[in-house]
Design an enzyme around this catalytic site. Structure first.
Site, PDB file in Angstrom:
ATOM      1  N   GLU A   1       0.912  -1.042   0.097  1.00 26.36           N
ATOM      2  CA  GLU A   1      -0.066  -0.278   0.031  1.00 26.36           C
ATOM      3  C   GLU A   1       0.980   1.159   0.103  1.00 26.36           C
ATOM      4  O   GLU A   1       2.046   1.151   0.403  1.00 26.36           O
ATOM      5  CB  GLU A   1      -0.836   0.068   1.421  1.00 26.36           C
ATOM      6  CG  GLU A   1      -1.986  -1.139   1.129  1.00 26.36           C
ATOM      7  CD  GLU A   1      -2.986  -1.012   0.476  1.00 26.36           C
ATOM      8  OE1 GLU A   1      -3.297   0.004  -0.037  1.00 26.36           O
ATOM      9  OE2 GLU A   1      -3.133  -2.069  -0.090  1.00 26.36           O
TER      10      GLU A   1
ATOM     11  N   LYS B   1      -9.235 -10.653   6.490  1.00 27.14           N
ATOM     12  CA  LYS B   1      -9.547 -11.842   5.715  1.00 27.14           C
ATOM     13  C   LYS B   1      -9.665 -13.210   6.719  1.00 27.14           C
ATOM     14  O   LYS B   1     -10.466 -13.999   6.387  1.00 27.14           O
ATOM     15  CB  LYS B   1      -8.127 -12.201   4.851  1.00 27.14           C
ATOM     16  CG  LYS B   1      -7.981 -11.155   3.765  1.00 27.14           C
ATOM     17  CD  LYS B   1      -6.811 -11.407   3.227  1.00 27.14           C
ATOM     18  CE  LYS B   1      -6.406 -10.205   2.201  1.00 27.14           C
ATOM     19  NZ  LYS B   1      -5.189 -10.176   1.319  1.00 27.14           N
TER      20      LYS B   1
END
Ligand code: ASP
Ligand code: MG
Length: 804
Positions: free
Chosen positions: A650, A665
């Site tokens: 990122e 997740k």
């Protein structure tokens, strides 16, 4: 001989009039014998009716009358003194009396056709074409039911034939439509749109070889093209089929129009004045094609329902209902009664709804008092969609399509005669319903309308993939994928017909500000169906839109993890709403990008397989980082820098390093197994040294060297033959508790193990289940990147479509 009939819109000043004159001139030049029947020009009938009504209120109509006169003469020196003087006298008289009757109204409206026929014969004569004004009152004889008189056939036929026997050869008769006279010679009319009937009568009486009806539409369509852009023209219909259509509201085909033609098997051609060369629709004697021919729509109805326990098994209730209505002069359309006789529902014209309710309340006053009848209820503004030719056996398809698109029928009726099914729905749902049914029945390809939210790399890649695959999907699966909107957080481009590549390429110029409500408003306004919203944003707030989207008919596909990882109550609420609205929500890319992980877990779980543990490397970024670091001598910061420069992280790499993404997740998978974990319960090992967690991105990036000593120590401490991996682990006594243990941590694993073997930026997931025992199902591959994520989203879209 051919009979040509021209409607009001065809005869309007300018283009229409020109086209009419040229059609007639051509026929005459070809030596084709013709007779012409005309309607009142443009909106004359409505205008005359409005003036009459206004005059009856005592109001002067000078201004509109003068406009009317000007329009009808259109600058030509045709002598309308007689007609204008009749109208002037009527308006004066009616405004004085404050009232008029049907007889006066017929006399008023009749002037529209008279002016029209006089005008056309005048213009033709001006152009050197011999033509003569013919007043149909001279030979059409009716009863005295003013407003909608009944023709007396035998006398009319005789008089018509006599009239035309001596008609000068080579002269074109221009006959008034709509009007007739009773036996006293008083003017009557054949009912609104009656000119079509006048023309078929003439065709019958004169044994014409064909009636050509020139309108402002191309012919008869599979549905009203104003409502259904995909409607297709019907080239040929048998008289029987045309008759069915006429009964269900196709106005040019009024049942009365067909009968005189049917009797002598005279073909009727519906043509467009403005495209006179087109073939139009031919209605003639011949075999019916069979199957569904068209969908028609009627609106302005009200549904009346009479209910009550006391009706059960009582004799004569229906008779009382229809008697009461007959006495109130209310005509009843569709009727439906359950076999339990606990209630009866039927349609009446909207304008009669209250009157009908009152009549029934009066009739059943005592029954209401005795609680035999609980109530007489009225639902105003309902409409009817009729599928002409629909066999009840295949009605499930259109019906399911309606339900999927949130149209709930009030009642369904199949006519005992012929194959037709009528569906009574709320008037506001009519356009959507016809489109949905039309799509299901007539369109070879199914339209799927996609709304894409998010224009980041994944969004953009997805849109390109859709544009590329569209044609193929249309060919192979008959699915027309159209992107109706593309939006970023503030602006969007919307096109109900589907956004083109050019429109998308010019997003910056074409986009306008929007709110979700405005977007939903547009979707409703255009009656779009088969809706699919795709969230490819990374937004924390966009999930607020999920519920309203589902409630307004959208299925959802999301690459965004937020909706599945915020609090459990929202997670549940979303699933309940989806179930309630029968909508789907897919998010395969939430974990492991395009890898078929969630789908596999769902299948196992739903088939009853006991999943005992899921363990793996969930982050492609961190996979790359530790795979490379473990295999190299270079300091940690050097590898981290390489990851940053290659775009694996990122923009602020701390978002990867903090481990929250892996934690999310893991949580998504846990919830997939019906475990009720919250994000706070995930034990996450943060990979960022504590003193580097705060502060700006720039500052952080300048201090990467401070990672080195810490990670060198971890590496040194790890046992020989092992490598470092950042893993997510879901385990616990899953069949016994409502939650799982969720851990995200950096561990040393044997180099030879599945996790130890992972290379590059791959993800790996091990799914342990009871049946598979010690050998887990392993899913491994690229678990990150725009192209694979977009593919995964596309896969979800196709999965949803496949289920439709
Ligand atoms: N002018 C009449 C009407 O508008 C009749 C017709 O046009 O068919 O209803
Ligand atoms: Mg996946």
């Amino acid at each position: 001989m051919q009979i040509l009939k021209f409607g009001g819109k065809s005869l309007s000043n300018g283009k229409g009039l020109e086209a009419v004159l040229s059609i007639i001139s051509k026929k005459v030049a070809q030596g084709q014998p013709i007779a012409v029947v005309v309607s009142a020009r443009d909106k004359a009938t409505d205008q005359l009716e409005a003036m009459l009504e206004k005059a009856s209120k005592g109001t002067l109509v000078n201004e509109e009358f003068s406009d009317f006169k000007q329009y009808q003469s259109d600058g030509h020196s045709v002598d309308f003194s007689a007609e204008f003087s009749i109208l002037q006298k009527i308006f004066d008289g009616v405004s004085l009396l404050g009232d008029y009757n049907e007889k006066i109204k017929d006399n008023t409206l009749a002037q529209g056709e008279i002016l029209s026929a006089k005008f056309i014969s005048h213009l033709l004569s001006e152009r050197g074409i011999p033509a003569q004004f013919v007043d149909s009152r001279a030979f059409y004889v009716t009863d005295s039911l003013f407003g909608s008189a009944q023709l007396i056939s035998a006398i009319s036929q005789e008089k018509t034939q006599a009239y035309f026997k001596d008609f000068p050869k080579g002269v074109v008769p221009i006959v008034t439509g709509f009007i007739a006279a009773n036996e006293k010679g008083e003017t009557t009319t054949l009912g609104r749109n009656g000119s079509n009937y006048s023309a078929s009568l003439l065709a019958n009486f004169l044994n014409a070889e064909e009636l050509q009806n020139y309108t402002h539409v191309d012919g008869i369509f599979t549905a009203n093209p104003e409502l259904v852009p995909q409607a297709k023209i019907i080239r040929q219909l048998s008289f029987e089929e045309a008759n069915e259509l006429a009964n269900f509201g196709t106005s040019i085909l009024h049942a009365k129009t067909i009968i005189p033609l049917l009797e002598k098997k005279i073909p009727l051609r519906i043509l467009n004045t403005f495209k006179a060369e087109d073939a139009g629709t031919l209605i003639c004697e011949g075999d019916s094609v069979g199957g569904i021919r068209a969908i028609s729509v009627l609106d302005n109805y009200a549904l009346i329902v009479l209910e009550g326990r006391g009706l059960l098994g009582k004799v004569g209730v229906d008779a009382r209902i229809f008697n009461a209505l007959a006495q109130a002069k209310i005509s009843v359309s569709i009727i439906s009664q359950g076999s339990s006789e606990r209630g009866i529902g039927f349609l009446v014209a909207n304008k009669d709804a209250r009157k009908a309710q009152q009549a029934l309340e009066k009739e059943f006053e005592i029954d209401v008092y005795n609680h035999d009848v609980s109530q007489v209820s009225v639902v105003e503004n309902v409409g009817v969609v009729s599928i002409v030719g629909q066999d009840l056996a295949d009605f499930d398809k259109p019906y399911n399509a309606l339900v999927r698109n949130q149209v709930a029928p009030f009642l369904i009726n199949n006519s005992a005669t012929g194959k037709n099914v009528s569906i009574v729905i709320h008037k506001k749902d009519l356009p959507k319903a016809v489109n949905v049914i039309h799509g299901e029945i007539f369109e070879i390809s199914k339209r799927i309308n996609l709304a894409i939210f998010g224009r980041g790399t994944v969004g953009n890649t997805l849109i390109q993939q859709i544009f590329q695959a569209r044609e193929d999907i249309l060919k192979r699966r008959n699915i027309n994928l159209q992107i109706i909107s593309v939006a970023d957080s503030k602006q969007f481009v919307f096109d109900p017909k589907g956004i083109s590549t050019t429109q998308y390429d010019n997003f910056a110029q074409e986009a306008t500000p929007y709110t979700l409500n405005e977007f939903i408003g547009l979707v409703q306004q255009h009656h779009l169906e088969n809706l699919l919203a795709i969230d490819v944003t990374a937004s924390k707030t966009f999930v607020e839109n999920y519920l309203p989207l589902v409630e307004n008919g959208f299925d959802l596909v999301s690459a965004n993890k937020i909706a599945n990882t915020i609090d459990y109550p929202f997670y549940k609420k979303l699933r309940e709403t989806l179930a309630q609205y029968k909508k789907q929500y897919l998010y395969e890319t939430n974990v492991g990008a395009g890898l078929p992980l969630i789908d596999t877990i769902k299948l196992l779980h739903h088939s009853g397989e006991n999943i005992t543990r899921i363990k793996g490397i969930f982050s492609g970024t961190l996979s790359f980082l530790f795979n490379t670091y473990s295999a190299s001598e270079a300091p940690f910061s050097e590898i981290l820098r390489k990851a940053i420069e290659s775009g694996y992280t990122e923009p602020d790499p701390r978002e990867d390093l903090c481990g929250n993404d892996v934690g999310r997740k893991l949580l998504i998978l846990a919830r997939e197994l019906d475990l009720e974990n919250e994000f706070e319960e995930v034990a996450i090992e943060n990979l960022i040294p504590e003193h580097l967690r705060e502060g700006s991105r720039e500052e952080f990036l300048s201090r990467l060297n401070e990672f080195d000593a810490i990670y060198q120590e971890i590496k040194d401490k790890a046992p020989k033959g092992t490598v470092l991996r950042y893993v997510g682990d879901l385990h616990g006594d899953l069949s016994q508790t409502a939650t799982a243990r969720l851990e995200v941590k950096l561990v040393a694993v044997p180099e030879s193990s599945a996790l130890g073997q992972v290379k590059g930026a791959d993800s790996i997931f091990e799914i342990y289940t009871e049946s598979y025992g010690e050998n887990p199902i392993v899913i491994q591959g690229a678990g990150a990147g725009a192209a694979v994520t977009a593919r995964g989203v596309f896969g979800d879209i196709l999965r949803i479509i496949g289920n439709k």
